[in-house]
Scaffold this motif. Structure first.
Motif, PDB file in Angstrom:
ATOM      1  N   ILE A 194       0.863  -1.185   0.000  1.00  0.00           N
ATOM      2  CA  ILE A 194       0.000   0.000   0.000  1.00  0.00           C
ATOM      3  C   ILE A 194       0.901   1.237   0.000  1.00  0.00           C
ATOM      4  O   ILE A 194       1.736   1.397   0.904  1.00  0.00           O
ATOM      5  N   VAL A 195       0.736   2.094  -1.023  1.00  0.00           N
ATOM      6  CA  VAL A 195       1.585   3.282  -1.185  1.00  0.00           C
ATOM      7  C   VAL A 195       0.715   4.540  -1.035  1.00  0.00           C
ATOM      8  O   VAL A 195      -0.317   4.672  -1.707  1.00  0.00           O
ATOM      9  N   TYR A 196       1.151   5.443  -0.143  1.00  0.00           N
ATOM     10  CA  TYR A 196       0.437   6.712   0.082  1.00  0.00           C
ATOM     11  C   TYR A 196       1.273   7.876  -0.463  1.00  0.00           C
ATOM     12  O   TYR A 196       2.511   7.871  -0.361  1.00  0.00           O
ATOM     13  N   THR A 197       0.581   8.873  -1.012  1.00  0.00           N
ATOM     14  CA  THR A 197       1.197  10.164  -1.383  1.00  0.00           C
ATOM     15  C   THR A 197       0.315  11.284  -0.815  1.00  0.00           C
ATOM     16  O   THR A 197      -0.687  11.005  -0.150  1.00  0.00           O
ATOM     17  N   HIS A 198       0.719  12.516  -1.075  1.00  0.00           N
ATOM     18  CA  HIS A 198      -0.040  13.677  -0.604  1.00  0.00           C
ATOM     19  C   HIS A 198      -0.157  13.688   0.922  1.00  0.00           C
ATOM     20  O   HIS A 198      -1.197  14.013   1.493  1.00  0.00           O
ATOM     21  N   ILE A 199       0.908  13.263   1.585  1.00  0.00           N
ATOM     22  CA  ILE A 199       0.927  13.300   3.049  1.00  0.00           C
ATOM     23  C   ILE A 199       1.705  14.523   3.534  1.00  0.00           C
ATOM     24  O   ILE A 199       1.264  15.240   4.437  1.00  0.00           O
ATOM     25  N   VAL A 200       2.843  14.754   2.909  1.00  0.00           N
ATOM     26  CA  VAL A 200       3.667  15.916   3.275  1.00  0.00           C
ATOM     27  C   VAL A 200       3.223  17.095   2.416  1.00  0.00           C
ATOM     28  O   VAL A 200       3.236  17.010   1.177  1.00  0.00           O
ATOM     29  N   ASP A 201       2.822  18.174   3.060  1.00  0.00           N
ATOM     30  CA  ASP A 201       2.303  19.327   2.315  1.00  0.00           C
ATOM     31  C   ASP A 201       3.352  19.933   1.397  1.00  0.00           C
ATOM     32  O   ASP A 201       3.020  20.428   0.309  1.00  0.00           O
ATOM     33  N   SER A 202       4.604  19.861   1.826  1.00  0.00           N
ATOM     34  CA  SER A 202       5.655  20.470   1.016  1.00  0.00           C
ATOM     35  C   SER A 202       6.076  19.589  -0.160  1.00  0.00           C
ATOM     36  O   SER A 202       6.724  20.064  -1.088  1.00  0.00           O
ATOM     37  N   ASP A 203       5.717  18.316  -0.095  1.00  0.00           N
ATOM     38  CA  ASP A 203       6.117  17.390  -1.174  1.00  0.00           C
ATOM     39  C   ASP A 203       5.062  16.302  -1.294  1.00  0.00           C
ATOM     40  O   ASP A 203       5.149  15.238  -0.675  1.00  0.00           O
ATOM     41  N   TRP A 204       4.030  16.595  -2.121  1.00  0.00           N
ATOM     42  CA  TRP A 204       2.940  15.627  -2.246  1.00  0.00           C
ATOM     43  C   TRP A 204       3.358  14.341  -2.975  1.00  0.00           C
ATOM     44  O   TRP A 204       2.708  13.316  -2.861  1.00  0.00           O
ATOM     45  N   SER A 205       4.456  14.358  -3.682  1.00  0.00           N
ATOM     46  CA  SER A 205       4.890  13.154  -4.415  1.00  0.00           C
ATOM     47  C   SER A 205       5.673  12.172  -3.531  1.00  0.00           C
ATOM     48  O   SER A 205       5.945  11.041  -3.948  1.00  0.00           O
ATOM     49  N   LYS A 206       6.021  12.612  -2.337  1.00  0.00           N
ATOM     50  CA  LYS A 206       6.779  11.715  -1.450  1.00  0.00           C
ATOM     51  C   LYS A 206       5.904  10.530  -1.046  1.00  0.00           C
ATOM     52  O   LYS A 206       4.751  10.705  -0.660  1.00  0.00           O
ATOM     53  N   GLU A 207       6.491   9.326  -1.116  1.00  0.00           N
ATOM     54  CA  GLU A 207       5.720   8.102  -0.882  1.00  0.00           C
ATOM     55  C   GLU A 207       5.973   7.539   0.518  1.00  0.00           C
ATOM     56  O   GLU A 207       7.100   7.545   1.017  1.00  0.00           O
ATOM     57  N   PHE A 208       4.876   7.043   1.100  1.00  0.00           N
ATOM     58  CA  PHE A 208       4.902   6.290   2.356  1.00  0.00           C
ATOM     59  C   PHE A 208       4.197   4.958   2.068  1.00  0.00           C
ATOM     60  O   PHE A 208       3.130   4.957   1.443  1.00  0.00           O
ATOM     61  N   SER A 209       4.787   3.866   2.541  1.00  0.00           N
ATOM     62  CA  SER A 209       4.204   2.565   2.163  1.00  0.00           C
ATOM     63  C   SER A 209       4.353   1.546   3.293  1.00  0.00           C
ATOM     64  O   SER A 209       5.177   1.703   4.197  1.00  0.00           O
ATOM     65  N   PHE A 210       3.535   0.497   3.184  1.00  0.00           N
ATOM     66  CA  PHE A 210       3.681  -0.677   4.062  1.00  0.00           C
ATOM     67  C   PHE A 210       3.251  -1.913   3.262  1.00  0.00           C
ATOM     68  O   PHE A 210       2.504  -1.808   2.279  1.00  0.00           O
ATOM     69  N   ILE A 211       3.756  -3.065   3.698  1.00  0.00           N
ATOM     70  CA  ILE A 211       3.425  -4.350   3.053  1.00  0.00           C
ATOM     71  C   ILE A 211       2.632  -5.181   4.049  1.00  0.00           C
ATOM     72  O   ILE A 211       3.038  -5.345   5.209  1.00  0.00           O
ATOM     73  N   ILE A 212       1.503  -5.699   3.593  1.00  0.00           N
ATOM     74  CA  ILE A 212       0.644  -6.514   4.447  1.00  0.00           C
ATOM     75  C   ILE A 212       0.638  -7.962   3.947  1.00  0.00           C
ATOM     76  O   ILE A 212       0.505  -8.212   2.740  1.00  0.00           O
ATOM     77  N   ASN A 213       0.829  -8.882   4.872  1.00  0.00           N
ATOM     78  CA  ASN A 213       0.830 -10.326   4.569  1.00  0.00           C
ATOM     79  C   ASN A 213      -0.581 -10.856   4.769  1.00  0.00           C
ATOM     80  O   ASN A 213      -1.129 -10.817   5.877  1.00  0.00           O
TER      81      ASN A 213
END
Length: 266
Positions: A194-213
């Motif tokens: 699962i990849v998230y963007t638009h979290i950091v206001d200064s850099d909406w392209s920055k990705e945050f992710s986690f892997i679920i089993n």
């Protein structure tokens, strides 16, 4: 053999001369008048001679017969000794053979006893193997039954997940388009990234992710980038496994990344 009979004694000349002439004449006339007696001396001598010949022949034949019998007896003794010697050899041979047979019998009896012991041991092992086999078959049957039940549960879960996915598809599309989230494969079966963007206001392209089993019924987050507090993630995962509400779980994970970035994390 012959017999000589003494002839009658004749008067000596002195006696003849001593007799008177008249007396001599009388004696002559008396002798002339005596009867002639045939004693058969010649026949007796002939018979005695023939008897002697027969007797000598009998003795000779007896000697020959005794000699032959003695020779035959000596020959028989020699043959008997030879036979006795051969019999002794045969007796010794059969004694050795009897000893060998006795040893063979003892050896065969020992081998038979060992074979019986081995057979009994094999029977015992066979019985043990059969019992172990029956136990394994029972375990296999129980395992197959457990697998069947798990497959039924997995099928129900997949059915529920498919149903949930069909319900979540429009919302996920909305999130991907408007909320900056996408779902990718993690390179392993039943693992999602699962990849998230638009979290950091200064850099909406920055990705945050986690892997679920999602291999087992209870889901598990095995990786977060950047790394989040494991206790906080664990609480969200436990709630997901209890409620099976994936939408709420995705929102909560986005919120954790938001809090992480607001707290000064990279």
């Amino acid at each position: 053999m012959s017999f000589d009979l003494p002839s009658p004694s004749a008067p000596s000349p002195s006696q003849t001369h001593a007799l008177p002439s008249s007396q001599a004449n009388n004696n002559s006339s008396m002798a002339a008048t005596l009867p002639q007696i045939n004693f058969g001396f010649e026949e007796l001598k002939d018979r005695m001679a023939k008897f002697t010949v027969r007797f000598d022949d009998f003795i000779e034949k007896g000697r020959k017969r005794i000699l032959e019998e003695r020779n035959q007896f000596a020959k028989t003794i020699v043959e008997d000794k030879d036979n006795q010697r051969m019999l002794k050899k045969e007796i010794e041979h059969y004694k050795r053979k009897e000893k060998d047979v006795a040893e063979t019998v003892v050896k065969e009896q020992q081998e038979a006893a060992e074979a019986e012991h081995a057979i009994a041991e094999m029977d015992r092992k066979k019985q043990s193997k059969m019992e172990h086999k029956a136990h394994l078959l029972a375990q296999i049957e129980a395992t197959q039954e457990a697998i069947r039940k798990k497959r039924e549960i997995r099928a129900e879960e997949r059915k529920a997940l498919s149903f949930q996915s069909s319900r979540n598809a429009p919302e996920l599309a909305f999130w991907e388009d408007h909320l900056g989230m996408r779902i990718e494969g993690a390179g392993v079966t039943d693992h999602l990234k699962i990849v998230y963007t638009h979290i950091v206001d200064s850099d909406w392209s920055k990705e945050f992710s986690f892997i679920i089993n999602m291999v087992t019924r209870d889901y598990e987050v095995i990786q977060c980038r950047p790394k989040l507090d494991s206790a906080s993630v664990g609480k969200r995962v436990d709630r997901l496994n209890e409620t099976r509400d994936l939408t709420c779980f995705l929102k909560e994970m986005r919120q954790l990344f938001k809090e992480y970035s607001s707290g000064g994390g990279d």
